[in-house]
Structures are given as C-alpha cells and as structure tokens.
Design an enzyme around this catalytic site. Structure first.
Site: not given
Ligand code: PBG
Length: 293
Positions: A219, A166
């Site tokens: 992400k 992330k």
C-alpha cells in the site's frame, strides 16, 4: 488472449462508519455511514455482488491511548453486530489513529516518540474485540513491529491480512480527512516505510510471514507496482494491494474536469495492479465496478 481479468470476487470495498452519515461530495468520494444507515448499504452491496468490505470507524470521542478502538460498544463493534448475517466477508482495519487524540497509530512515549512495544497489547486487544463483535478477518495497518505476532498469539484461528509494506505516502490525504486521523504533530515516517525502499519491503513481508500472517498487503498500489511484483515473486501467500484514497481522488478530480474518462482510467489502473501480481485489491471503486464489469 487477455492475460489479466477483473472479477468482482477480487475486490474489497472500504466502508467508513461514524456518528453521522456524510455524503461523498463532502469527503472526496469517501462517503461515511452511521451504524443505522450501514445495514441498507450492505444489503445493496450484497445485491450488487460485492463480496467483502473493510471497516473503518470514526469514534465520537478520542483519547491519548485510543481506547475507543477496543471498546465493546465502540463504533466498529456496533457496526459489526449490525452487519451480521449477510453474505459479506467482514474485514476490519486494526489501528489506533482514528481513536487517538494525537492521530498517531501508536501511543506516544517520551519525547513525542511512538512507543512501539507498548502499542502491541492495545492492537491485539482491538483485534480481539473486533472478532468478538463478529469480524471474520483482521487487517492491522498501524505498522508497529511485531503486531502480527501479538495478534496471532491472541487469535490463533483468525485470518490476518498484514499491511506488510505500507509506505509513508502523500496519497492518504482524502482518507485522513474522511477518518479524521491526520497526526496532530510530526508525521508517520517513524513507523511507515520510506518510498525509496523495495528490499526493506520484502524484509517487512518476511517478518509478517514468520509472525503468522495469512495475506500480505502492499500500500499504496500504483506508485508501488514494482513492490507488488517483487513480493509476488518472493512469497507464496495471497497478496493484496490497497489502491488508496489519493489514487482514487486524483482520477475522480481529473474526470470531473473532463481531463479523462473515469471508468476507463479506473479499469486500467485496477488491471495494472492485478497484472503486477495482486490477488485482490482494496478499492474505493468496488461498488462502481459491480456495474462496470
Ligand atoms: C490507518 C490507515 C490509513 C489508511 C488505511 N489505514 C491512513 C494512514 O496510515 O495515515 C489509508 C487508506 C487510504 O488512503 O485510502 N493507519
């Protein structure tokens, strides 16, 4: 001849639940539900063929530790009880940032540093409380080191989707507004990843595999298609990608101005994410996809 197809089975819809419902228009497309309005929304999603949702909670009150995250009577726990008994996979986002008064994903230690290790116990407490309230799958998004292992130790049988790579991204803006989770000081670069790194993303994935993750997630999605591809080639676990709020809002805003066609741009984006190697995608378009596909 088509190599990549979109199937509603491969999409997860984020759902925000808070004290008051708020319309899409107030939150750049990120509508917010209350526990009371959630049941009817879930019924409609099931009718449309949506298979899975990921829940985010906005609590009434926040504190230093984010204690609302593991409160048995907390917003996500109440939402989970409301959603039981439907043919819908219930995933929860496990993080403290919506619940802490300072908006960080971990607790703040000396000198405004995030205390990684002290946060782990709070995250596993949160995951356990979600499962007790009826979550089928937990998805830790906090990016503390060791959190998958801490949750796995507590919950040997619960599937874990690890937000493995992330990035500290500019594309979370609309989400932070919807979830009221913007940090009050500093930023998240101490725990989220440097957008310049791909080999580090693979090390993060490797750690999550070793700690017992069932699914790896990358992400955001579109600016990181190479990371999705690299993770696909290196690991055998199912791979997810999160097509985040900013990626969605950009297309919405451009379409509203007549610069592009929303449906075409969305289908092209989601196809590209799957082509790069994602098995499933978390997307704010999931509900619309039900009628587009
Ligand atoms: C919580 C969390 C965030 C997102 C998902 N979980 C925000 C952040 O890290 O600041 C972003 C999702 C999106 O932008 O759609 N840590």
């Amino acid at each position: 001849m088509r190599e990549t197809r979109l199937d509603l089975d491969d999409f997860v819809l984020p759902l925000f639940v808070g004290p008051e419902p708020l319309a899409n228009s107030e939150l750049a497309g990120m509508a917010r539900h209350s526990v009371e309005t959630l049941g009817a929304e879930a019924d409609e999603l099931v009718r449309l063929g949506v298979k899975a949702v990921i829940l985010f909670g906005i609590p009434d009150e926040k504190d230093e530790e984010g204690s609302g995250a593991w409160d048995d009577d907390g917003i996500v726990q109440r939402a989970l009880r409301e959603l039981q008994g439907r043919d819908l996979v219930l995933i929860t986002d496990v993080c403290l940032c919506e619940y802490t008064s300072h908006g960080h994903c971990g607790i703040v230690g000396d000198g405004e540093e995030i205390d990684n290790d002290a946060t782990l116990e709070l995250l596993s407490r949160t995951a356990r409380s979600h499962v007790e309230a009826g979550a089928h799958v937990v998805a830790p998004s906090d990016m503390m080191d060791g959190r998958v292992g801490a949750i796995r130790e507590d919950l040997p049988d619960t599937p874990i989707i690890a937000y493995s790579a992330k990035y500290a991204s500019a594309f979370y803006g609309p989400f932070r507004e919807a979830a009221e989770s913007a940090p009050a000081f500093g930023d998240r670069r101490g725990y989220q990843m440097d957008p310049a790194n791909v080999r580090e993303a693979l090390r993060e994935c490797e750690q999550d595999v070793a700690e017992g993750a069932d699914v790896l997630m990358i992400k955001p999605a579109l600016p990181y298609l190479d990371v999705i591809r690299a993770a696909r080639e290196r690991f055998d676990l199912p791979l997810a990608a999160y097509n985040v709020s900013g990626e969605y809002a950009m297309v919405k805003a451009a379409a509203a101005k007549g610069f592009l066609d929303e449906r075409q741009a969305a289908l092209e984006s989601l196809t590209a994410i799957k082509r790069a190697g994602a098995d499933f995608v978390v997307s704010y378009w999931t509900k619309e996809l039900a009628s587009w596909l």
